[in-house]
Enzyme design. Structure first.
Site, mmCIF file in Angstrom:
data_model
loop_
_atom_site.group_PDB
_atom_site.id
_atom_site.type_symbol
_atom_site.label_atom_id
_atom_site.label_comp_id
_atom_site.label_asym_id
_atom_site.label_seq_id
_atom_site.Cartn_x
_atom_site.Cartn_y
_atom_site.Cartn_z
ATOM 1 N N GLU A 23 -4.439 4.143 3.409
ATOM 2 C CA GLU A 23 -3.597 3.106 2.811
ATOM 3 C C GLU A 23 -4.240 2.679 1.495
ATOM 4 O O GLU A 23 -5.362 2.171 1.495
ATOM 5 C CB GLU A 23 -3.466 1.902 3.740
ATOM 6 C CG GLU A 23 -2.864 2.236 5.098
ATOM 7 C CD GLU A 23 -2.896 1.042 6.037
ATOM 8 O OE1 GLU A 23 -1.834 0.496 6.349
ATOM 9 O OE2 GLU A 23 -4.009 0.649 6.457
ATOM 10 N N THR A 54 0.829 -1.211 0.000
ATOM 11 C CA THR A 54 0.000 0.000 0.000
ATOM 12 C C THR A 54 0.859 1.254 0.000
ATOM 13 O O THR A 54 1.979 1.272 0.517
ATOM 14 C CB THR A 54 -0.928 0.037 1.229
ATOM 15 O OG1 THR A 54 -0.143 -0.014 2.426
ATOM 16 C CG2 THR A 54 -1.916 -1.112 1.194
ATOM 17 N N ASN A 111 0.952 4.686 1.655
ATOM 18 C CA ASN A 111 0.398 5.235 2.887
ATOM 19 C C ASN A 111 0.503 6.757 2.897
ATOM 20 O O ASN A 111 1.555 7.323 2.585
ATOM 21 C CB ASN A 111 1.133 4.673 4.099
ATOM 22 C CG ASN A 111 1.051 3.156 4.158
ATOM 23 O OD1 ASN A 111 0.054 2.575 3.735
ATOM 24 N ND2 ASN A 111 2.086 2.515 4.670
#
Length: 327
Positions: free
Chosen positions: A261, A212, A214
């Site tokens: 995320e 992900t 972030n």
């Protein structure tokens, strides 16, 4: 497009920008109601062949008067400026708003800023715009001042949507608090979008097979925690479908700070340090706490499938939405 920040407002305005049409307002969200004011300013400027400018105020006045409860900004200054540039404005003036400025009289505001500094030939604003100490300046005062200082004034009535509801930034904030990004998009005229730098995380997503990007959003952000189908735009302009989680990650952490995320589909690469944008298309489900990582991974797979299906059918709402969230 030129953006004048706080310190630059003390300098003379470049000659090629003086004498233009000036749209005045806070314009947080640049929603369809704001756009009715802004588009009218653009029309007048185009017809007369003169610059179109926006005069707005930073920080948001409510944050100055109530610093303990800063306002949930729909469009922080950089994003707001980018939207206004997309619409076609020649310059955005982000005038510094503080308690000292709030004490200036309406007459001083007109004389020193609109007349002397900007040399406005036309001022366009909403019908309920008030300014000056104690909000002493209103539409009647502004029109009288225009006669005295030699600029025209165009007042725009409140914009109502298809249900005859008045569109407001506060209503849009309330929708986002409920996760209703689809209804918010209808009022904004484009998909709700956030911008932030991609930061390092615990890299758990990468371990699980779902790396992900972030992003830490401002602490006053009140977007509902949950899972969303989104478009993710890299700093180079590349756009991809994605699924995003906003919240405190209850399965893997206790009382974590809210984090956005985003799992970007069909992408592998380093995004750290890039300022990227996420546009929200649909709310999929609330944030949940799972009994271990295995059920979490299974749910993420289902979220990906649902997000891909939803995003496969989306279309731009209008030209602004196309440029900001699709192009």
């Amino acid at each position: 497009m030129t953006v004048f920040h706080r310190n630059e407002t003390r300098d003379p305005l470049p000659p090629h920008l003086k004498g233009g049409v000036v749209a005045i307002g806070n314009f947080d969200g640049v929603h369809r109601g704001h756009q009715s004011v802004l588009n009218r300013a653009l029309e007048i400027a185009a017809k007369r062949g003169i610059p179109a400018l926006v005069l707005t105020f930073e920080p948001h006045p409510r944050t100055v008067f109530r610093p303990d409860t800063p306002v949930f900004r729909l469009t922080p200054a950089p994003l707001k400026a980018r939207i206004l540039e997309t619409m076609g404005f020649n310059a955005v003036i982000e005038y510094p708003f503080d308690r000292e400025f709030s004490q200036r009289s309406a007459e001083d505001f007109v004389h020193s800023i609109l007349s002397d500094w900007l040399g406005a030939s036309e001022v366009v604003t909403g019908f309920d715009f008030h300014f000056g100490h104690g909000r002493e300046g209103g539409p009647a005062f502004l029109m009288d001042a225009g006669n005295r200082y030699g600029f025209g004034v165009t007042l725009i009535d409140a914009f109502r949507d298809e249900n005859t509801d008045v569109i407001s930034s506060s209503h849009i904030r309330a929708l986002l608090k409920e996760g209703d990004v689809a209804e918010a998009a209808g009022m904004l005229g484009y998909r709700y979008t956030v911008e932030a730098e991609v930061i390092g995380g615990e890299k758990l997503g990468r371990t699980l097979g779902f790396p992900t990007a972030n992003m830490q959003l401002p602490p006053e952000t009140e977007l509902k925690a949950g899972i969303y189908a989104v478009h993710f735009r890299r700093a180079d302009g590349t756009l991809r479908d994605a699924v995003a989680s906003y919240g405190r990650r209850p399965t893997v952490t206790e009382n974590g700070a809210p984090l956005l995320e985003t799992y970007v589909f069909d992408f592998s690469g380093d995004l750290y340090g890039q300022v990227c944008a996420v546009s929200f298309f649909g709310y999929l489900r609330p944030e949940l706490k799972f009994d271990g990582l295995e059920p979490l991974v299974a749910q993420i797979r289902r979220d990906e499938e649902e997000a891909r299906a939803l995003l496969a059918g989306v279309r731009p709402l209008d030209d602004l939405d196309r440029t900001l969230c699709f192009a």
